[in-house]
Write an enzyme that holds these catalytic residues in place. Structure first.
Site, PDB file in Angstrom:
ATOM      1  N   HIS A 131       6.144  -9.282  -5.256  1.00 11.36           N
ATOM      2  CA  HIS A 131       4.456  -9.704  -5.680  1.00 11.36           C
ATOM      3  C   HIS A 131       3.758  -8.503  -6.064  1.00 11.36           C
ATOM      4  CE1 HIS A 131       0.560 -10.295  -4.686  1.00 11.36           C
ATOM      5  NE2 HIS A 131       0.288  -9.467  -3.909  1.00 11.36           N
ATOM      6  N   GLU A 175       0.575  -1.342  -0.216  1.00 10.03           N
ATOM      7  CA  GLU A 175       0.017  -0.281  -0.052  1.00 10.03           C
ATOM      8  C   GLU A 175       0.716   1.365  -0.161  1.00 10.03           C
ATOM      9  OE1 GLU A 175       0.099  -2.228   2.535  1.00 10.03           O
ATOM     10  OE2 GLU A 175       0.105  -1.440   4.253  1.00 10.03           O
ATOM     11  N   SER A 214      -4.977 -41.719  12.904  1.00  9.97           N
ATOM     12  CA  SER A 214      -5.390 -42.685  13.412  1.00  9.97           C
ATOM     13  C   SER A 214      -7.098 -43.521  12.507  1.00  9.97           C
ATOM     14  CB  SER A 214      -6.673 -42.920  14.517  1.00  9.97           C
ATOM     15  OG  SER A 214      -7.072 -41.888  14.708  1.00  9.97           O
TER      16      SER A 214
HETATM   17  P1  NDP Z   1       6.858  -5.193   5.546  1.00  7.18           P
HETATM   18  O1  NDP Z   1       5.606  -4.851   5.550  1.00  7.18           O
HETATM   19  O2  NDP Z   1       7.555  -5.787   5.594  1.00  7.18           O
HETATM   20  O3  NDP Z   1       7.972  -4.143   5.354  1.00  7.18           O
HETATM   21  C1  NDP Z   1       8.310  -3.049   5.901  1.00  7.18           C
HETATM   22  C2  NDP Z   1       9.663  -2.477   5.772  1.00  7.18           C
HETATM   23  O4  NDP Z   1       8.724  -1.158   4.878  1.00  7.18           O
HETATM   24  C3  NDP Z   1      10.044  -1.721   6.963  1.00  7.18           C
HETATM   25  O5  NDP Z   1      11.609  -1.062   6.611  1.00  7.18           O
HETATM   26  C4  NDP Z   1       9.798  -0.606   6.010  1.00  7.18           C
HETATM   27  O6  NDP Z   1      10.715   1.236   7.089  1.00  7.18           O
HETATM   28  C5  NDP Z   1       9.685  -0.180   5.068  1.00  7.18           C
HETATM   29  N1  NDP Z   1       9.169   0.874   4.869  1.00  7.18           N
HETATM   30  C6  NDP Z   1       7.838   1.295   5.259  1.00  7.18           C
HETATM   31  N2  NDP Z   1       6.770   2.625   4.712  1.00  7.18           N
HETATM   32  C7  NDP Z   1       8.347   2.657   3.300  1.00  7.18           C
HETATM   33  C8  NDP Z   1       8.420   4.338   3.259  1.00  7.18           C
HETATM   34  N3  NDP Z   1       7.625   5.202   3.031  1.00  7.18           N
HETATM   35  N4  NDP Z   1      10.159   4.148   3.125  1.00  7.18           N
HETATM   36  C9  NDP Z   1      10.312   3.734   2.451  1.00  7.18           C
HETATM   37  N5  NDP Z   1      10.932   1.863   3.589  1.00  7.18           N
HETATM   38  C10 NDP Z   1       9.433   2.095   3.619  1.00  7.18           C
HETATM   39  O7  NDP Z   1       6.818  -5.574   4.447  1.00  7.18           O
HETATM   40  P2  NDP Z   1       6.865  -7.684   3.416  1.00  7.18           P
HETATM   41  O8  NDP Z   1       8.022  -7.388   3.383  1.00  7.18           O
HETATM   42  O9  NDP Z   1       5.694  -8.009   4.049  1.00  7.18           O
HETATM   43  O10 NDP Z   1       6.119  -7.062   1.742  1.00  7.18           O
HETATM   44  C11 NDP Z   1       6.665  -5.871   1.243  1.00  7.18           C
HETATM   45  C12 NDP Z   1       6.828  -6.455  -0.907  1.00  7.18           C
HETATM   46  O11 NDP Z   1       6.851  -8.078  -0.011  1.00  7.18           O
HETATM   47  C13 NDP Z   1       5.742  -6.847  -0.575  1.00  7.18           C
HETATM   48  O12 NDP Z   1       5.437  -6.568  -2.110  1.00  7.18           O
HETATM   49  C14 NDP Z   1       4.510  -8.034  -0.420  1.00  7.18           C
HETATM   50  O13 NDP Z   1       3.219  -8.366  -1.281  1.00  7.18           O
HETATM   51  C15 NDP Z   1       5.460  -8.766  -0.542  1.00  7.18           C
HETATM   52  N6  NDP Z   1       6.022 -10.678  -0.221  1.00  7.18           N
HETATM   53  C16 NDP Z   1       5.983 -10.581   1.480  1.00  7.18           C
HETATM   54  C17 NDP Z   1       5.914 -11.501   1.919  1.00  7.18           C
HETATM   55  C18 NDP Z   1       5.511 -11.517   3.241  1.00  7.18           C
HETATM   56  O14 NDP Z   1       6.584 -12.744   3.736  1.00  7.18           O
HETATM   57  N7  NDP Z   1       5.296 -11.255   4.240  1.00  7.18           N
HETATM   58  C19 NDP Z   1       5.478 -12.609   0.980  1.00  7.18           C
HETATM   59  C20 NDP Z   1       5.686 -12.985  -0.722  1.00  7.18           C
HETATM   60  C21 NDP Z   1       5.926 -11.377  -0.985  1.00  7.18           C
HETATM   61  P3  NDP Z   1      10.448   0.885   8.783  1.00  7.18           P
HETATM   62  O15 NDP Z   1      12.495   0.560   8.739  1.00  7.18           O
HETATM   63  O16 NDP Z   1      11.085   2.461   8.862  1.00  7.18           O
HETATM   64  O17 NDP Z   1       9.462   0.532   9.129  1.00  7.18           O
END
Ligand code: NDP
Ligand code: MG
Length: 342
Positions: free
Chosen positions: A111, A87, A255
């Site tokens: 993704h 998002e 079972s």
């Molecule tokens: P997370 O919610 O874990 O990502 C959080 C990270 O994004 C944090 O380091 C956060 O920064 C950083 N972030 C958020 N906003 C900003 C911004 N404005 N500028 C810079 N950094 C920012 O994400 P996911 O790992 O869950 O998902 C990442 C992608 O991977 C998505 O596309 C998801 O669909 C895909 N995906 C995820 C899976 C999963 O296991 N979760 C599985 C397969 C695909 P800060 O350190 O400041 O908080």
């Protein structure tokens, strides 16, 4: 039949090509930390992009990986893997990536959401590819360290350099995907099946099933401790058996009573009406109606998400679960999630 690729099927040239590139990982969350650390361990040059105020800034350094603010990190990158939440990606791309990145920097995703639903329109001079691990980020890291890996889907949406697929395959190998299997697909198919899987089966369907089972037992007067063990705790063993040997192995291990109950009662519960609603879920994904709701929800400050998260965390199954798990310290010793930022 679809072709599954392994380490041995990805050319040395593709791996050598990736080694000449600097990869910028935007975000250091679930996927971000795993991609960055695995690539780094595979000898790829990595820089992590974060906001200055990020609580993760120091954590990156403990991995021996360079960290910089988004605009300056993307400026030196040949491949920009966006691993911030879906998002937020559109805004991050518009304000902090598009104006600063090289015109031929490849854009990568784990993704397909933002490309498939038109939230990010990349430059025509960029390669656009996906490497999507089929598992949570914490497993992408922990299995890699054990010498294994999580299967990955790869896809190419724009191939300006003519080498986008090679880059995607080499990237998948470098994060451990080639040890389990790499499947080539499209952004459309990855996005739609991924959303369907997590909504109908893996996350939405499963958690609703577990809660409904727990509630049924507790409402009928049984102890919540018993209901917790029966409907949540035991799932792990069942899922492990299915993971290792399919539904047949699981049925072989339980079972005959359990197997008979499973075969005859499962379809009574998950009947044609449930399947009909599954098709509705899939239709909402295919038509873009789910993604529109999710995007609008976030523009409104995510009120539904906050409220439902809070209600979920207050459900009796969470309260009793916390108490029971604290009596089983070996569970927390092997926890996949060892720290949570919120
Ligand atoms: P997370 O919610 O874990 O990502 C959080 C990270 O994004 C944090 O380091 C956060 O920064 C950083 N972030 C958020 N906003 C900003 C911004 N404005 N500028 C810079 N950094 C920012 O994400 P996911 O790992 O869950 O998902 C990442 C992608 O991977 C998505 O596309 C998801 O669909 C895909 N995906 C995820 C899976 C999963 O296991 N979760 C599985 C397969 C695909 P800060 O350190 O400041 O908080
Ligand atoms: Mg998913």
């Amino acid at each position: 039949m679809i072709q599954v690729k392994y380490d041995k099927d990805v050319s040395k040239q593709a791996l050598a090509l990736l080694k000449t590139k600097t990869v910028c990982i935007v975000g250091f969350g679930s996927q971000g930390h795993a991609h960055a650390a695995n690539l780094h361990d595979s000898g790829i040059s990595v820089v992590v992009a974060l906001r200055k105020e990020s609580a993760n800034w120091k954590r990156v350094s403990t991995f021996g990986i360079e960290v910089a603010e988004v605009a300056s990190a993307v400026a030196k990158a040949d491949i920009i893997m966006i691993l911030a939440p879906d998002e937020s990606q559109r805004t991050i791309y518009k304000s902090m990536i598009e104006p600063y990145c090289k015109s031929d920097a490849a854009l990568a995703f784990a993704h397909g959401f933002n490309i498939h639903y038109g939230q990010i329109i990349p430059k025509s001079t960029s390669d656009v590819f996906m490497v999507a691990p089929k598992g949570p980020g914490h497993l992408v890291r922990s299995t890699f360290k054990e010498g294994a890996g999580v299967p990955c889907l790869v896809a190419v949406n724009q191939n300006h350099s003519g080498q986008a697929l090679d880059l995607a395959l080499a990237y998948a190998v470098a994060i451990g995907g080639g040890r389990s299997g790499i499947i080539e697909t499209s952004f459309k198919n990855e996005t739609e099946t991924d959303l369907f899987g997590e909504q109908a089966v893996l996350c939405g369907g499963l958690t609703a099933l577990v809660r409904a089972g727990f509630e049924t037992l507790v409402e009928a007067g049984y102890d919540p401790e018993l209901a917790y063990f029966e409907c949540l705790h035991e799932l792990k063993l069942i899922v492990d058996l299915m993971y290792e040997g399919g539904i047949s192995d699981m049925h072989y291990s339980i079972s005959n009573t359990a197997e008979y109950g499973s075969l005859t009662q499962g379809p009574v519960l998950i009947d044609a009406k449930v399947k009909h609603r599954m098709r509705q879920i899939l239709n909402n994904i295919q038509s873009g109606s789910f993604s529109r709701d999710f995007i609008l929800e976030n523009q409104a400050g995510a009120p539904t998400m906050y409220a439902m998260r809070r209600m979920q965390s207050e459900h009796p199954i969470e309260i009793i679960g916390k108490k029971l798990r604290s009596m089983m310290p070996w569970i927390s010793k092997n926890k996949k999630i060892t720290e949570r930022s919120e």
